[in-house]
Enzyme design. Structure first.
Site, PDB file in Angstrom:
ATOM      1  N   ARG A 147       1.030  -0.787  -0.105  1.00  0.00           N
ATOM      2  CA  ARG A 147      -0.452  -0.295   0.101  1.00  0.00           C
ATOM      3  C   ARG A 147       1.078   0.951   0.397  1.00  0.00           C
ATOM      4  O   ARG A 147       1.895   0.953   0.915  1.00  0.00           O
ATOM      5  CB  ARG A 147      -0.591   0.191   1.310  1.00  0.00           C
ATOM      6  CG  ARG A 147      -2.041   1.100   1.517  1.00  0.00           C
ATOM      7  CD  ARG A 147      -2.635   1.073   2.955  1.00  0.00           C
ATOM      8  NE  ARG A 147      -1.790   2.108   3.466  1.00  0.00           N
ATOM      9  CZ  ARG A 147      -2.388   3.156   4.474  1.00  0.00           C
ATOM     10  NH1 ARG A 147      -3.906   2.976   4.669  1.00  0.00           N
ATOM     11  NH2 ARG A 147      -1.975   3.120   5.477  1.00  0.00           N
ATOM     12  N   TYR A 159      -2.162  11.592   6.129  1.00  0.00           N
ATOM     13  CA  TYR A 159      -2.993  10.773   6.044  1.00  0.00           C
ATOM     14  C   TYR A 159      -2.283   9.221   5.594  1.00  0.00           C
ATOM     15  O   TYR A 159      -1.681   9.020   4.828  1.00  0.00           O
ATOM     16  CB  TYR A 159      -3.844  10.481   6.029  1.00  0.00           C
ATOM     17  CG  TYR A 159      -4.478   8.245   5.957  1.00  0.00           C
ATOM     18  CD1 TYR A 159      -4.017   7.656   7.427  1.00  0.00           C
ATOM     19  CD2 TYR A 159      -4.487   7.667   5.120  1.00  0.00           C
ATOM     20  CE1 TYR A 159      -5.372   6.382   7.692  1.00  0.00           C
ATOM     21  CE2 TYR A 159      -4.277   6.256   4.353  1.00  0.00           C
ATOM     22  CZ  TYR A 159      -4.658   5.453   6.669  1.00  0.00           C
ATOM     23  OH  TYR A 159      -4.752   4.618   6.507  1.00  0.00           O
ATOM     24  N   ASP A 221      -4.819   3.791  -0.200  1.00  0.00           N
ATOM     25  CA  ASP A 221      -5.666   4.060   1.088  1.00  0.00           C
ATOM     26  C   ASP A 221      -6.418   6.079   0.009  1.00  0.00           C
ATOM     27  O   ASP A 221      -5.350   6.484   0.736  1.00  0.00           O
ATOM     28  CB  ASP A 221      -5.627   4.074   2.098  1.00  0.00           C
ATOM     29  CG  ASP A 221      -6.742   3.704   3.129  1.00  0.00           C
ATOM     30  OD1 ASP A 221      -7.921   4.726   2.694  1.00  0.00           O
ATOM     31  OD2 ASP A 221      -6.310   3.461   4.029  1.00  0.00           O
ATOM     32  N   HIS A 223      -8.797   6.471   2.017  1.00  0.00           N
ATOM     33  CA  HIS A 223      -9.430   6.901   3.726  1.00  0.00           C
ATOM     34  C   HIS A 223     -10.031   7.945   3.814  1.00  0.00           C
ATOM     35  O   HIS A 223     -10.435   9.266   4.069  1.00  0.00           O
ATOM     36  CB  HIS A 223      -8.487   8.414   4.264  1.00  0.00           C
ATOM     37  CG  HIS A 223      -7.959   7.391   5.368  1.00  0.00           C
ATOM     38  ND1 HIS A 223      -8.861   7.611   6.844  1.00  0.00           N
ATOM     39  CD2 HIS A 223      -7.606   5.815   6.148  1.00  0.00           C
ATOM     40  CE1 HIS A 223      -8.337   6.577   8.060  1.00  0.00           C
ATOM     41  NE2 HIS A 223      -7.420   6.399   7.503  1.00  0.00           N
ATOM     42  N   GLU A 247      -8.634   2.515  -1.886  1.00  0.00           N
ATOM     43  CA  GLU A 247      -9.469   1.942  -1.107  1.00  0.00           C
ATOM     44  C   GLU A 247     -10.493   2.803  -0.146  1.00  0.00           C
ATOM     45  O   GLU A 247      -9.258   4.311  -0.581  1.00  0.00           O
ATOM     46  CB  GLU A 247      -8.561   1.386   0.212  1.00  0.00           C
ATOM     47  CG  GLU A 247      -9.451   1.432   1.715  1.00  0.00           C
ATOM     48  CD  GLU A 247      -8.839   1.075   2.914  1.00  0.00           C
ATOM     49  OE1 GLU A 247      -7.183   0.707   2.121  1.00  0.00           O
ATOM     50  OE2 GLU A 247      -8.421   1.110   3.355  1.00  0.00           O
ATOM     51  N   GLU A 273     -13.500  -1.186   5.975  1.00  0.00           N
ATOM     52  CA  GLU A 273     -13.089  -0.938   7.411  1.00  0.00           C
ATOM     53  C   GLU A 273     -13.496  -0.665   8.864  1.00  0.00           C
ATOM     54  O   GLU A 273     -13.416  -0.376   9.479  1.00  0.00           O
ATOM     55  CB  GLU A 273     -11.426  -0.098   7.099  1.00  0.00           C
ATOM     56  CG  GLU A 273     -11.447   1.215   7.206  1.00  0.00           C
ATOM     57  CD  GLU A 273      -9.965   2.109   7.591  1.00  0.00           C
ATOM     58  OE1 GLU A 273      -9.142   1.177   6.381  1.00  0.00           O
ATOM     59  OE2 GLU A 273      -9.554   2.914   7.580  1.00  0.00           O
ATOM     60  N   ARG A 294     -13.550  -4.998   2.825  1.00  0.00           N
ATOM     61  CA  ARG A 294     -12.203  -4.651   4.228  1.00  0.00           C
ATOM     62  C   ARG A 294     -12.521  -4.520   5.297  1.00  0.00           C
ATOM     63  O   ARG A 294     -11.573  -4.217   6.124  1.00  0.00           O
ATOM     64  CB  ARG A 294     -12.185  -3.287   3.428  1.00  0.00           C
ATOM     65  CG  ARG A 294     -11.461  -2.429   2.244  1.00  0.00           C
ATOM     66  CD  ARG A 294      -9.866  -3.231   2.108  1.00  0.00           C
ATOM     67  NE  ARG A 294      -8.937  -2.473   3.137  1.00  0.00           N
ATOM     68  CZ  ARG A 294      -8.691  -2.350   3.588  1.00  0.00           C
ATOM     69  NH1 ARG A 294      -7.648  -4.169   4.478  1.00  0.00           N
ATOM     70  NH2 ARG A 294      -7.179  -2.001   4.820  1.00  0.00           N
ATOM     71  N   GLU A 350      -4.315  -7.265   4.673  1.00  0.00           N
ATOM     72  CA  GLU A 350      -3.226  -6.416   5.035  1.00  0.00           C
ATOM     73  C   GLU A 350      -2.176  -7.097   6.143  1.00  0.00           C
ATOM     74  O   GLU A 350      -2.850  -8.081   7.219  1.00  0.00           O
ATOM     75  CB  GLU A 350      -4.579  -5.283   5.904  1.00  0.00           C
ATOM     76  CG  GLU A 350      -3.164  -3.974   6.232  1.00  0.00           C
ATOM     77  CD  GLU A 350      -4.210  -2.822   6.685  1.00  0.00           C
ATOM     78  OE1 GLU A 350      -5.607  -3.206   6.393  1.00  0.00           O
ATOM     79  OE2 GLU A 350      -4.073  -1.410   6.521  1.00  0.00           O
ATOM     80  N   TRP A 413     -11.820  11.732   8.079  1.00  0.00           N
ATOM     81  CA  TRP A 413     -10.042  12.111   8.827  1.00  0.00           C
ATOM     82  C   TRP A 413     -10.394  10.317   8.057  1.00  0.00           C
ATOM     83  O   TRP A 413      -8.938   9.926   6.867  1.00  0.00           O
ATOM     84  CB  TRP A 413      -9.672  11.838   9.698  1.00  0.00           C
ATOM     85  CG  TRP A 413      -8.237  11.397   9.861  1.00  0.00           C
ATOM     86  CD1 TRP A 413      -6.907  11.706   9.827  1.00  0.00           C
ATOM     87  CD2 TRP A 413      -8.363   9.879  10.169  1.00  0.00           C
ATOM     88  NE1 TRP A 413      -6.100  11.208  10.109  1.00  0.00           N
ATOM     89  CE2 TRP A 413      -6.555   9.723  10.166  1.00  0.00           C
ATOM     90  CE3 TRP A 413      -8.669   8.875  10.496  1.00  0.00           C
ATOM     91  CZ2 TRP A 413      -5.679   8.827  10.856  1.00  0.00           C
ATOM     92  CZ3 TRP A 413      -7.807   7.789  11.323  1.00  0.00           C
ATOM     93  CH2 TRP A 413      -6.493   7.863  11.067  1.00  0.00           C
TER      94      TRP A 413
HETATM   95  C1  GCO Z   1      -5.998   0.620   7.391  1.00  0.00           C
HETATM   96  C2  GCO Z   1      -6.362   1.711   7.417  1.00  0.00           C
HETATM   97  C3  GCO Z   1      -6.174   1.691   9.290  1.00  0.00           C
HETATM   98  C4  GCO Z   1      -7.153   3.053   9.915  1.00  0.00           C
HETATM   99  C5  GCO Z   1      -6.662   2.880  11.341  1.00  0.00           C
HETATM  100  C6  GCO Z   1      -7.569   4.084  12.134  1.00  0.00           C
HETATM  101  O1  GCO Z   1      -6.027   0.942   6.340  1.00  0.00           O
HETATM  102  O2  GCO Z   1      -5.511   0.018   7.726  1.00  0.00           O
HETATM  103  O3  GCO Z   1      -7.650   2.730   6.380  1.00  0.00           O
HETATM  104  O4  GCO Z   1      -4.431   2.632   8.550  1.00  0.00           O
HETATM  105  O5  GCO Z   1      -6.486   4.496   9.698  1.00  0.00           O
HETATM  106  O6  GCO Z   1      -7.352   1.636  11.426  1.00  0.00           O
HETATM  107  O7  GCO Z   1      -7.704   3.264  13.361  1.00  0.00           O
HETATM  108 MG    MG Z   2      -7.704   1.681   5.296  1.00  0.00          MG
END
Ligand code: GCO
Ligand code: MG
Length: 413
Positions: A147, A159, A221, A223, A247, A273, A294, A350, A413
């Site tokens: 990633r 991030y 990602d 995010h 992602e 997630e 995810r 992951e 975020w």
């Molecule tokens: C990922 C996620 C994490 C989150 C985290 C927040 O793809 O692994 O985006 O890095 O940011 O789990 O607590």
């Molecule tokens: Mg993520």
């Protein structure tokens, strides 16, 4: 036999974890992960104040019935706190069932469908050369998938980029304590500019393809930071670089946003997630708007619920990409690995290894070898929490950051 005790343990070996310990009347111990990053105590209270006493005396073999009892019983349902609590009970009961049978959990899920589990690592760098250096390091460890997250010119902390400098980093953790290591009282704030990000990112993928060739599986990602039309254009712009997945390109609560992205691009999409149940995926799966699920086992009601979700996804040709950052404890990670090994529609896992302190507390038996994981052959989940070691690490409150646009607007975020 029945459940004799249900104890909630909070330990913070470098970061915060909530663990459920279930003990049966004949002394078998099962472990479940209930960690919800930045909101740990809410799940600990849900379990300790509302769930634990209802488990005492129940037949620990009745996993499906217990799951339904905890999901339908309280009337209030879904959400990360509830589903993390249910997940912890579910994992602990599967751990007990497999220990009693004397087999690693994956055997009870149908046995192995593969001999090893392809993992992806987190490569990051504040600029391209730091990122390339990290990718090289992970390739040397055998990873075939990374990633990639990188700094954006003009922005500070971004991030997914380790603040600790270039190279292979196993310690990236966005939840922050206070600067002196004591409990945080409020989240830190980061700044974000989607326009700058969208202008910068495609060229990074271009350089990676030039330097690392077509073999490398590249993941990225978003995010949840793009609007549907921004995500659609981005996914289209990066098509030539053939990502393994993009992602969380749009905010998680808006399932139909992905229709727009899908209409414009063949970049594979992964999301989930922050999802907690199969219902968060209903539109995404039936309309084939995603390619990878995810969810974390820890945040989606445990092994029972994840197995059903992944079987549902399989019918639509959608694969797994189970969430595995270090805010999932080694117990939750092991649960993911047993599922990964057993299901037919495995995609990728992951893998962000836990640090040495965490591994002192959680004794794992899963293995990583040359880019691939395996849950190991120990009966149960294969992770035991060392309570004496855990007691040395007091809970220290940490918060995930808040994100603002450059004009001050609060953003995803
Ligand atoms: C990922 C996620 C994490 C989150 C985290 C927040 O793809 O692994 O985006 O890095 O940011 O789990 O607590
Ligand atoms: Mg993520």
């Amino acid at each position: 036999m029945s459940i004799e005790r249900a104890d909630v343990l909070i330990t913070s070996p470098g970061r915060n974890f909530v663990t459920l310990k279930i003990t049966t009347s004949d002394g078998i111990v099962g472990w479940g992960d209930a960690t919800l990053n930045g909101r740990e105590l809410a799940v600990a209270s849900y379990l300790g104040d509302h769930v634990a006493s209802t488990l005492i005396g129940r037949d620990e073999e009745r996993i499906e019935d217990t799951w339904q009892y905890l999901y339908r019983g309280p009337y209030w349902r879904r959400g990360p706190v509830t589903m993390a609590a249910i997940a912890a009970v579910d994992m602990a009961l599967w751990d007990i069932k497999a220990k009693r049978a004397g087999v690693p959990l994956y055997q009870l899920l149908g046995g192995a469908s593969r001999s090893r589990i392809r993992a992806y690592a987190h490569a990051s760098g504040t600029d391209y050369s730091a990122l390339a250096n990290a990718i090289t390091g992970y390739k040397e460890l055998g990873f075939t998938a990374v990633r990639v997250q990188t700094g954006v010119p003009g922005l500070g902390q971004v991030y997914g980029v380790s603040a600790a400098g270039p190279g292979v980093r196993y310690d990236y953790e966005p939840a922050k304590r206070a600067a002196d290591g004591s409990a945080a009282t409020a989240p830190s704030e980061e700044m974000w500019d989607t326009h700058a990000y969208l202008a910068h990112m495609p060229s990074v993928f271009g350089k990676i393809r030039e330097d690392f060739g077509s073999e490398l599986r590249i993941l990225h990602d978003g995010h949840h930071r793009m609007s549907p039309i921004e995500a659609a254009r981005f996914a289209k712009d990066i098509e030539p670089y053939k990502l393994f997945w993009l992602e969380d390109c749009t905010p998680g609560e808006d399932q139909t946003a992905l229709r727009l992205v899908r209409q414009h691009s063949t970049t594979p999409l992964a999301i989930g997630e922050v999802f907690n149940t199969v219902y968060d995926y209903q539109t995404l799966i039936t309309e084939r708007l995603i390619d990878y699920v995810r969810s974390a086992v820890t945040h989606t009601g445990g092994i029972t619920a994840m197995k059903k979700l992944l079987d549902f996804a399989a019918i639509y040709g959608i694969k797994s990409g189970i969430h595995g950052p270090t805010d999932i404890s080694p117990i939750g990670m092991a649960a993911a690995l047993h599922l990964d090994l057993a299901i037919n529609n495995f995609g990728i896992q992951e893998y962000m290894p836990h640090n040495a302190q965490t591994l002192e507390v959680f004794r794992t038996s899963f293995t990583f070898d040359d880019g691939f994981l395996h849950p190991g052959e120990q009966p149960g989940l294969g992770v035991e929490l060392d309570e004496e070691a855990a007691a040395a690490f007091d809970y220290t409150k940490a918060y995930l950051p808040v994100n603002r646009l450059t004009d001050g607007t609060v953003h995803d975020w």
